[in-house]
Design an enzyme around this catalytic site. Structure first.
Site, PDB file in Angstrom:
ATOM      1  N   SER A   1      44.637  46.758  42.365  1.00 50.65           N
ATOM      2  CA  SER A   1      43.717  47.693  42.917  1.00 50.65           C
ATOM      3  C   SER A   1      43.805  49.197  42.316  1.00 50.65           C
ATOM      4  O   SER A   1      43.957  50.186  43.257  1.00 50.65           O
ATOM      5  CB  SER A   1      43.751  47.831  44.539  1.00 50.65           C
ATOM      6  OG  SER A   1      42.456  48.337  44.987  1.00 50.65           O
ATOM      7  N   SER A   2      43.522  49.274  41.157  1.00 54.98           N
ATOM      8  CA  SER A   2      43.753  50.498  40.342  1.00 54.98           C
ATOM      9  C   SER A   2      42.380  51.262  40.890  1.00 54.98           C
ATOM     10  O   SER A   2      42.466  52.525  41.020  1.00 54.98           O
ATOM     11  CB  SER A   2      43.543  50.254  38.890  1.00 54.98           C
ATOM     12  OG  SER A   2      42.600  49.576  38.468  1.00 54.98           O
ATOM     13  N   SER A   3      41.310  50.472  41.258  1.00 53.31           N
ATOM     14  CA  SER A   3      40.228  51.390  41.687  1.00 53.31           C
ATOM     15  C   SER A   3      40.476  52.160  42.926  1.00 53.31           C
ATOM     16  O   SER A   3      40.007  53.212  43.031  1.00 53.31           O
ATOM     17  CB  SER A   3      38.980  50.333  41.762  1.00 53.31           C
ATOM     18  OG  SER A   3      39.184  49.482  42.922  1.00 53.31           O
TER      19      SER A   3
ATOM     20  N   THR B   1      41.263  38.326  54.626  1.00 50.43           N
ATOM     21  CA  THR B   1      41.212  38.698  56.070  1.00 50.43           C
ATOM     22  C   THR B   1      40.566  39.851  56.303  1.00 50.43           C
ATOM     23  O   THR B   1      40.000  40.123  57.489  1.00 50.43           O
ATOM     24  CB  THR B   1      42.665  38.323  56.576  1.00 50.43           C
ATOM     25  OG1 THR B   1      43.644  39.259  55.673  1.00 50.43           O
ATOM     26  CG2 THR B   1      43.180  36.760  56.609  1.00 50.43           C
TER      27      THR B   1
ATOM     28  N   ASP C   1      42.738  47.841  50.516  1.00 49.14           N
ATOM     29  CA  ASP C   1      43.362  48.547  49.278  1.00 49.14           C
ATOM     30  C   ASP C   1      43.537  50.319  49.658  1.00 49.14           C
ATOM     31  O   ASP C   1      44.522  50.736  49.141  1.00 49.14           O
ATOM     32  CB  ASP C   1      42.478  48.192  48.165  1.00 49.14           C
ATOM     33  CG  ASP C   1      42.047  47.064  48.025  1.00 49.14           C
ATOM     34  OD1 ASP C   1      42.782  46.052  48.590  1.00 49.14           O
ATOM     35  OD2 ASP C   1      41.183  46.552  46.982  1.00 49.14           O
TER      36      ASP C   1
ATOM     37  N   TYR D   1      33.496  36.945  45.388  1.00 53.83           N
ATOM     38  CA  TYR D   1      33.937  37.769  46.610  1.00 53.83           C
ATOM     39  C   TYR D   1      32.852  37.692  47.484  1.00 53.83           C
ATOM     40  O   TYR D   1      32.766  37.706  48.705  1.00 53.83           O
ATOM     41  CB  TYR D   1      34.690  38.973  46.128  1.00 53.83           C
ATOM     42  CG  TYR D   1      34.978  39.977  47.208  1.00 53.83           C
ATOM     43  CD1 TYR D   1      36.545  39.810  47.470  1.00 53.83           C
ATOM     44  CD2 TYR D   1      34.304  40.734  47.855  1.00 53.83           C
ATOM     45  CE1 TYR D   1      37.137  40.673  48.439  1.00 53.83           C
ATOM     46  CE2 TYR D   1      35.030  41.596  48.805  1.00 53.83           C
ATOM     47  CZ  TYR D   1      36.129  41.615  49.021  1.00 53.83           C
ATOM     48  OH  TYR D   1      36.815  42.271  50.059  1.00 53.83           O
TER      49      TYR D   1
ATOM     50  N   GLU E   1      45.062  37.410  52.840  1.00 55.06           N
ATOM     51  CA  GLU E   1      44.072  37.418  51.795  1.00 55.06           C
ATOM     52  C   GLU E   1      42.767  37.150  52.035  1.00 55.06           C
ATOM     53  O   GLU E   1      42.492  36.036  52.943  1.00 55.06           O
ATOM     54  CB  GLU E   1      44.566  36.598  50.560  1.00 55.06           C
ATOM     55  CG  GLU E   1      44.073  37.181  49.210  1.00 55.06           C
ATOM     56  CD  GLU E   1      44.991  38.551  49.126  1.00 55.06           C
ATOM     57  OE1 GLU E   1      44.136  39.413  48.960  1.00 55.06           O
ATOM     58  OE2 GLU E   1      45.913  38.526  48.670  1.00 55.06           O
TER      59      GLU E   1
ATOM     60  N   GLY F   1      42.411  46.134  36.629  1.00 54.36           N
ATOM     61  CA  GLY F   1      41.765  44.700  36.816  1.00 54.36           C
ATOM     62  C   GLY F   1      42.612  43.562  36.888  1.00 54.36           C
ATOM     63  O   GLY F   1      42.347  42.554  36.563  1.00 54.36           O
TER      64      GLY F   1
HETATM   65  P1  ADP Z   1      41.336  46.459  40.056  1.00 51.90           P
HETATM   66  O1  ADP Z   1      41.712  45.142  40.632  1.00 51.90           O
HETATM   67  O2  ADP Z   1      42.374  47.202  39.266  1.00 51.90           O
HETATM   68  O3  ADP Z   1      40.927  47.474  41.301  1.00 51.90           O
HETATM   69  P2  ADP Z   1      38.802  46.959  39.609  1.00 51.90           P
HETATM   70  O4  ADP Z   1      37.685  46.223  38.587  1.00 51.90           O
HETATM   71  O5  ADP Z   1      38.286  46.840  41.127  1.00 51.90           O
HETATM   72  O6  ADP Z   1      40.044  46.312  39.160  1.00 51.90           O
HETATM   73  O7  ADP Z   1      38.648  48.353  39.244  1.00 51.90           O
HETATM   74  C1  ADP Z   1      39.127  49.004  37.974  1.00 51.90           C
HETATM   75  C2  ADP Z   1      38.308  50.208  37.586  1.00 51.90           C
HETATM   76  O8  ADP Z   1      38.786  51.312  38.225  1.00 51.90           O
HETATM   77  C3  ADP Z   1      38.455  50.604  36.180  1.00 51.90           C
HETATM   78  O9  ADP Z   1      37.739  49.887  35.378  1.00 51.90           O
HETATM   79  C4  ADP Z   1      38.064  52.089  36.285  1.00 51.90           C
HETATM   80  O10 ADP Z   1      36.610  52.368  36.477  1.00 51.90           O
HETATM   81  C5  ADP Z   1      38.704  52.456  37.691  1.00 51.90           C
HETATM   82  N1  ADP Z   1      39.937  52.986  37.056  1.00 51.90           N
HETATM   83  C6  ADP Z   1      41.208  52.508  37.665  1.00 51.90           C
HETATM   84  N2  ADP Z   1      42.146  53.159  37.158  1.00 51.90           N
HETATM   85  C7  ADP Z   1      41.815  54.213  36.520  1.00 51.90           C
HETATM   86  C8  ADP Z   1      42.273  55.329  35.453  1.00 51.90           C
HETATM   87  N3  ADP Z   1      43.490  55.269  35.522  1.00 51.90           N
HETATM   88  N4  ADP Z   1      41.247  56.113  35.030  1.00 51.90           N
HETATM   89  C9  ADP Z   1      39.969  56.135  35.250  1.00 51.90           C
HETATM   90  N5  ADP Z   1      39.401  54.969  36.079  1.00 51.90           N
HETATM   91  C10 ADP Z   1      40.307  54.225  36.237  1.00 51.90           C
HETATM   92 MG    MG Z   2      39.372  47.242  42.589  1.00 50.20          MG
END
Ligand code: ADP
Ligand code: MG
Length: 398
Positions: free
Chosen positions: A137-139, A45, A183, A233, A43, A133
């Site tokens: 890492s949904s982003s 790293t 990620d 970060y 982490e 969030g």
């Molecule tokens: P995480 O740790 O989940 O990556 P972030 O704040 O870096 O958190 O990223 C979240 C952002 O990524 C969301 O606010 C949105 O802008 C984008 N995102 C993630 N999943 C989706 C989705 N299913 N549809 C649209 N945007 C998404």
């Molecule tokens: Mg993210």
């Protein structure tokens, strides 16, 4: 438990294709699916040129997309009940960046334009099941899904590492989050039943089968919003760069902290002020822990692996200072449960998630055992779910 094919995402794929048909009256040309990731160890790293050990999880973001004539585009987000429309950017005239989901799309289109990739108009629908969030890492999943869909639809022929870099550049250049490569790398290269050992300096990597008998993975969501995560970060990155600069003034010609070998650590730390010294210690020792974790996985030693996770958490708490009382409480309380072998905070820190390694059968008991003590102590709700190491991004032509 391990997950392999598209069947684990069939509900998600059906959702975006059904909505695409309903919205546009035709089938999409392509569907791209990209997973979120967990990180076993390593982490803070990646941006220090060090080692990481993530795996792609069995939750993904999917995009259904088709080309349209002209330069207009439309992308609907089912999760945000919103639509982004516009005209493709020219390389000299980038699209403006909204600070929300649409901003990632604009950033990707800007990066593609800068890279000279010729797109035409398109329309699409996106939806995801990676919690937003909470440290999976949904982003990255979202970015990789969008890039993969555009890549296939327009025949861009982007090699996998180019996708990784393009998505990272989207966060770095357009969102101002100076994230490393981990990620997007995990989302692109994930393999079922395996973790991915990556050296962020050479970009050499290899799959490490997760074959410790009875070991399962749980992600805990602390419910603490990561409001400080982005600024914290970037501050940590700055501190690491300062440590490198200070060492270079004296005698160590290095570019990144991970170039300090463990046997040089003592001497290097002696040359640094307190804060920079603690950051450098975490990075160098964390790299050693990643190597040890690979060894623990190869020999199938869950206790050794778990103790490395615990040490990682303590180092993130004391040396890197990215933990919070909530995360420390969850780590200690979860760790004391029978069958739990290791716990640490995962991701940037300052809230967000933890990863728990536990024996099969113990995993189900972890969250129920934490809910009440956590609520009493902090007035917060802890959530979470199991994650299984799964395949990386892929595309389909439905
Ligand atoms: P995480 O740790 O989940 O990556 P972030 O704040 O870096 O958190 O990223 C979240 C952002 O990524 C969301 O606010 C949105 O802008 C984008 N995102 C993630 N999943 C989706 C989705 N299913 N549809 C649209 N945007 C998404
Ligand atoms: Mg993210």
């Amino acid at each position: 438990m391990q997950a392999s094919g598209a069947e684990i995402h069939s509900a998600l794929i059906s959702r975006v294709t059904a909505r695409f048909r309903e919205r546009f009256g035709a089938a999409p040309e392509v569907v791209a699916v990209a997973p979120g990731r967990a990180n076993i160890i390593g982490e803070h790293t990646d941006y220090n040129g060090g080692f990481v050990l993530p795996f792609a999880v069995d939750r993904a973001v999917a995009v259904a997309l088709a080309r349209t004539p002209g330069r207009g585009f439309a992308l609907e987000s089912l999760d945000f009940s919103d639509e982004l429309t516009g005209d493709l950017p020219a390389s000299q005239a980038p699209l403006p960046i909204r600070r929300d989901w649409a901003g990632y799309v604009a950033g990707i289109l800007n990066e593609l334009a800068v890279g000279g990739h010729a797109l035409e108009g398109f329309r699409g629908v996106v939806a995801g099941e990676v919690p937003i969030g909470s440290g999976l890492s949904s982003s990255a999943a979202f970015e990789v899904a969008v890039v993969s869909a555009l890549d296939l639809a327009f025949g861009l022929g982007l090699p996998p590492w180019d996708k990784v870099r393009l998505c990272q550049a989207t966060e770095n250049h357009w969102f101002g989050v100076r994230s490393g490569l981990m990620d997007q790398f995990a989302s692109v290269f994930g393999q079922p039943g395996a973790a991915l050992f990556l050296d962020n300096t050479t970009l050499a990597w290899r799959a490490i089968p997760l074959q410790v008998p009875d070991l399962e993975w749980l992600v805990l969501d602390s419910g603490v919003p990561r409001t400080l995560a982005a600024s914290g970060y970037n501050t940590r990155r700055g501190e690491c760069e300062r440590a490198v600069g200070l060492l270079n003034q004296v005698r160590h010609p290095i570019r990144l902290l991970s170039e300090i070998r463990p046997d040089q650590l003592g001497a290097a730390l002696g040359l640094l002020p307190d804060v920079e010294s603690r950051r450098a210690r975490h990075v160098v020792e964390e790299n050693a822990r990643v190597l040890a974790a690979v060894g623990a996985l190869v020999v199938g030693d869950a206790c050794w692996l778990g103790s490395l996770l615990d040490e990682s958490h303590r180092s993130l708490r004391d040396a890197y200072e990215v933990s919070l009382p909530e995360l420390d409480f969850l780590a200690e309380t979860a760790r004391a449960l029978e069958g739990v072998v290791g716990v640490r905070l995962m991701g940037a820190g300052f809230g967000g998630s933890m990863i728990v390694a536990a024996r099969a059968g113990a995993v189900e008991r972890v969250i129920p055992a934490l809910v009440e003590p956590y609520r009493q102590r902090f007035g917060r709700v802890v959530g979470g779910f199991r994650v299984a190491p799964s395949r990386g991004a892929y595309t389909l032509r439905p």
